[in-house]
Write a protein that holds these residues in place. Structure first.
Motif, PDB file in Angstrom:
ATOM      1  N   VAL A 112       0.836  -1.206   0.000  1.00  0.00           N
ATOM      2  CA  VAL A 112       0.000   0.000   0.000  1.00  0.00           C
ATOM      3  C   VAL A 112       0.872   1.259   0.000  1.00  0.00           C
ATOM      4  CG1 VAL A 112      -1.670   1.346   1.337  1.00  0.00           C
ATOM      5  CG2 VAL A 112      -1.970  -1.126   1.084  1.00  0.00           C
ATOM      6  N   ILE A 113       1.924   1.262   0.824  1.00  0.00           N
ATOM      7  CA  ILE A 113       2.817   2.420   0.880  1.00  0.00           C
ATOM      8  C   ILE A 113       3.514   2.632  -0.455  1.00  0.00           C
ATOM      9  CG2 ILE A 113       4.938   3.304   1.934  1.00  0.00           C
ATOM     10  CD1 ILE A 113       4.047   2.012   4.537  1.00  0.00           C
ATOM     11  N   GLU A 114       3.884   1.532  -1.127  1.00  0.00           N
ATOM     12  CA  GLU A 114       4.535   1.657  -2.430  1.00  0.00           C
ATOM     13  C   GLU A 114       3.610   2.323  -3.446  1.00  0.00           C
ATOM     14  OE1 GLU A 114       6.907  -1.074  -5.752  1.00  0.00           O
ATOM     15  OE2 GLU A 114       5.903  -2.022  -4.049  1.00  0.00           O
ATOM     16  N   VAL A 115       2.327   1.944  -3.452  1.00  0.00           N
ATOM     17  CA  VAL A 115       1.365   2.554  -4.368  1.00  0.00           C
ATOM     18  C   VAL A 115       1.201   4.045  -4.069  1.00  0.00           C
ATOM     19  CG1 VAL A 115      -1.059   2.583  -5.079  1.00  0.00           C
ATOM     20  CG2 VAL A 115       0.127   0.399  -4.788  1.00  0.00           C
ATOM     21  N   ILE A 116       1.071   4.383  -2.787  1.00  0.00           N
ATOM     22  CA  ILE A 116       0.910   5.787  -2.400  1.00  0.00           C
ATOM     23  C   ILE A 116       2.164   6.589  -2.736  1.00  0.00           C
ATOM     24  CG2 ILE A 116       0.575   7.338  -0.440  1.00  0.00           C
ATOM     25  CD1 ILE A 116      -1.093   5.145   0.877  1.00  0.00           C
ATOM     26  N   TYR A 117       3.317   5.999  -2.488  1.00  0.00           N
ATOM     27  CA  TYR A 117       4.579   6.699  -2.749  1.00  0.00           C
ATOM     28  C   TYR A 117       4.756   6.996  -4.233  1.00  0.00           C
ATOM     29  CZ  TYR A 117       9.604   7.517  -3.025  1.00  0.00           C
ATOM     30  OH  TYR A 117      10.843   8.060  -3.292  1.00  0.00           O
ATOM     31  N   LYS A 118       4.485   5.994  -5.074  1.00  0.00           N
ATOM     32  CA  LYS A 118       4.651   6.200  -6.508  1.00  0.00           C
ATOM     33  C   LYS A 118       3.644   7.220  -7.041  1.00  0.00           C
ATOM     34  CE  LYS A 118       6.837   1.826  -7.691  1.00  0.00           C
ATOM     35  NZ  LYS A 118       6.761   0.577  -8.495  1.00  0.00           N
ATOM     36  N   ALA A 119       2.423   7.189  -6.526  1.00  0.00           N
ATOM     37  CA  ALA A 119       1.433   8.186  -6.942  1.00  0.00           C
ATOM     38  C   ALA A 119       1.882   9.593  -6.551  1.00  0.00           C
ATOM     39  CB  ALA A 119       0.083   7.862  -6.306  1.00  0.00           C
ATOM     40  N   MET A 120       2.515   9.720  -5.390  1.00  0.00           N
ATOM     41  CA  MET A 120       3.028  11.023  -4.958  1.00  0.00           C
ATOM     42  C   MET A 120       4.200  11.467  -5.832  1.00  0.00           C
ATOM     43  SD  MET A 120       4.797  11.973  -1.304  1.00  0.00           S
ATOM     44  CE  MET A 120       6.221  10.947  -1.738  1.00  0.00           C
ATOM     45  N   MET A 121       5.107  10.532  -6.169  1.00  0.00           N
ATOM     46  CA  MET A 121       6.285  10.884  -6.948  1.00  0.00           C
ATOM     47  C   MET A 121       5.926  11.241  -8.382  1.00  0.00           C
ATOM     48  SD  MET A 121       8.928  11.030  -5.092  1.00  0.00           S
ATOM     49  CE  MET A 121      10.032  11.287  -6.465  1.00  0.00           C
ATOM     50  N   TYR A 122       4.805  10.738  -8.907  1.00  0.00           N
ATOM     51  CA  TYR A 122       4.387  11.100 -10.265  1.00  0.00           C
ATOM     52  C   TYR A 122       4.119  12.593 -10.394  1.00  0.00           C
ATOM     53  CZ  TYR A 122       3.927   6.249 -11.806  1.00  0.00           C
ATOM     54  OH  TYR A 122       4.193   4.965 -12.157  1.00  0.00           O
ATOM     55  N   GLU A 123       3.812  13.257  -9.266  1.00  0.00           N
ATOM     56  CA  GLU A 123       3.511  14.677  -9.299  1.00  0.00           C
ATOM     57  C   GLU A 123       4.774  15.534  -9.348  1.00  0.00           C
ATOM     58  OE1 GLU A 123       0.419  15.738  -9.583  1.00  0.00           O
ATOM     59  OE2 GLU A 123      -0.274  13.644  -9.539  1.00  0.00           O
ATOM     60  N   PHE A 124       5.923  14.937  -9.122  1.00  0.00           N
ATOM     61  CA  PHE A 124       7.188  15.681  -9.141  1.00  0.00           C
ATOM     62  C   PHE A 124       7.901  15.447 -10.467  1.00  0.00           C
ATOM     63  CE2 PHE A 124       6.268  14.923  -4.677  1.00  0.00           C
ATOM     64  CZ  PHE A 124       6.510  16.172  -4.112  1.00  0.00           C
ATOM     65  N   SER A 125       8.797  16.369 -10.806  1.00  0.00           N
ATOM     66  CA  SER A 125       9.523  16.237 -12.065  1.00  0.00           C
ATOM     67  C   SER A 125      10.613  15.182 -11.988  1.00  0.00           C
ATOM     68  CB  SER A 125      10.149  17.590 -12.445  1.00  0.00           C
ATOM     69  OG  SER A 125      11.001  18.047 -11.403  1.00  0.00           O
TER      70      SER A 125
END
Length: 243
Positions: A183-196
């Motif tokens: 679950v943390i991996e999914v949330i983390y990757k979704a957050m990182m998609y917003e950064f360049s």
């Protein structure tokens, strides 16, 4: 080093592979931010370089794509100080410290927060197990007293009523640890998609057995505390409220 750049081969860093799912054979299109230009590359392979999202081509291919002179180059990377170049030709000097300053700053400013979160989580975990086991013992105190009258020792009586708690704790650890990681991996990757940029999601292999060990240690600590409660349950309690 070690990349075969012949034949207009194109390599991408593993950061691009992780963020966009690009693989060998895919066509990647890159666009300039302030101009109406785009460039397409056919990915030959990826290489391990988590420090940046990079596309690597040969110098000749680079100069051809971006319409530069054949002898153009942007700079050199060296693992030792260059002493045979005039100072006027040196644009900047980048040291290992310069490349790691952001990571060092994050570690200095936020590094102490994570042990605090970990300690708080362990406290909540132990408290939850304690309340669960206490509720089990309080609910069955009269039955425990009867078992002790029948000749069972305090240790044997404790095993009878702590087995259910042990099973729940073990099952919770085995299920929740990998589930929480996913679950943390999914949330983390979704957050990182917003950064360049991109920071690789990584959990050291020793973390999982350490979590299991901490969970087991917390359970046994609570178990020993409640064994003292079981020893203090009087035999006369079984005679109360009997018809």
């Amino acid at each position: 080093s070690g990349l075969d750049l012949s034949g207009e081969r194109v390599y991408i860093s593993n950061s691009l592979t992780e963020k966009y799912g690009a693989e060998a054979g895919d066509i990647m299109e890159l666009s300039e931010k302030y101009e109406d230009k785009s460039y397409k590359f056919t990915v030959s392979d990826s290489f391990y370089y988590p420090a940046a999202m990079a596309v690597v081509v040969s110098r000749g291919q680079f100069n051809e794509i971006f319409d530069m002179d054949d002898d153009y180059f942007s700079g050199y990377f060296s693992d030792e100080k260059l002493t045979d170049i005039d100072e006027e030709y040196i644009s900047s000097v980048i040291t290992e410290h310069d490349l790691t300053v952001m990571a060092d700053q994050l570690e200095d400013s936020m590094g102490l927060m994570f042990p605090m979160f970990g300690g708080f989580a362990v406290m909540l975990y132990v408290l939850m197990i304690y309340l669960l086991a206490k509720m089990m013992i309080d609910k069955n105190s009269q039955s425990i007293s009867m078992v002790k009258i029948l000749g069972y020792s305090d240790k044997e009586a404790g095993r009878l009523y702590s087995a259910a708690t042990a099973i729940v704790v073990a099952a919770s650890l085995l299920i929740s640890i990998p589930l929480a990681s996913a679950v943390i991996e999914v949330i983390y990757k979704a957050m990182m998609y917003e950064f360049s940029g991109w920071l690789t999601y990584y959990i050291a292999p020793w973390i999982y057995p350490a979590m299991l060990a901490i969970g087991a240690a917390g359970y046994f600590t609570v178990h020993f505390i409640h064994m003292r409660r079981i020893r203090k349950i009087p035999l006369a309690l079984a005679l109360k409220n009997m018809e």
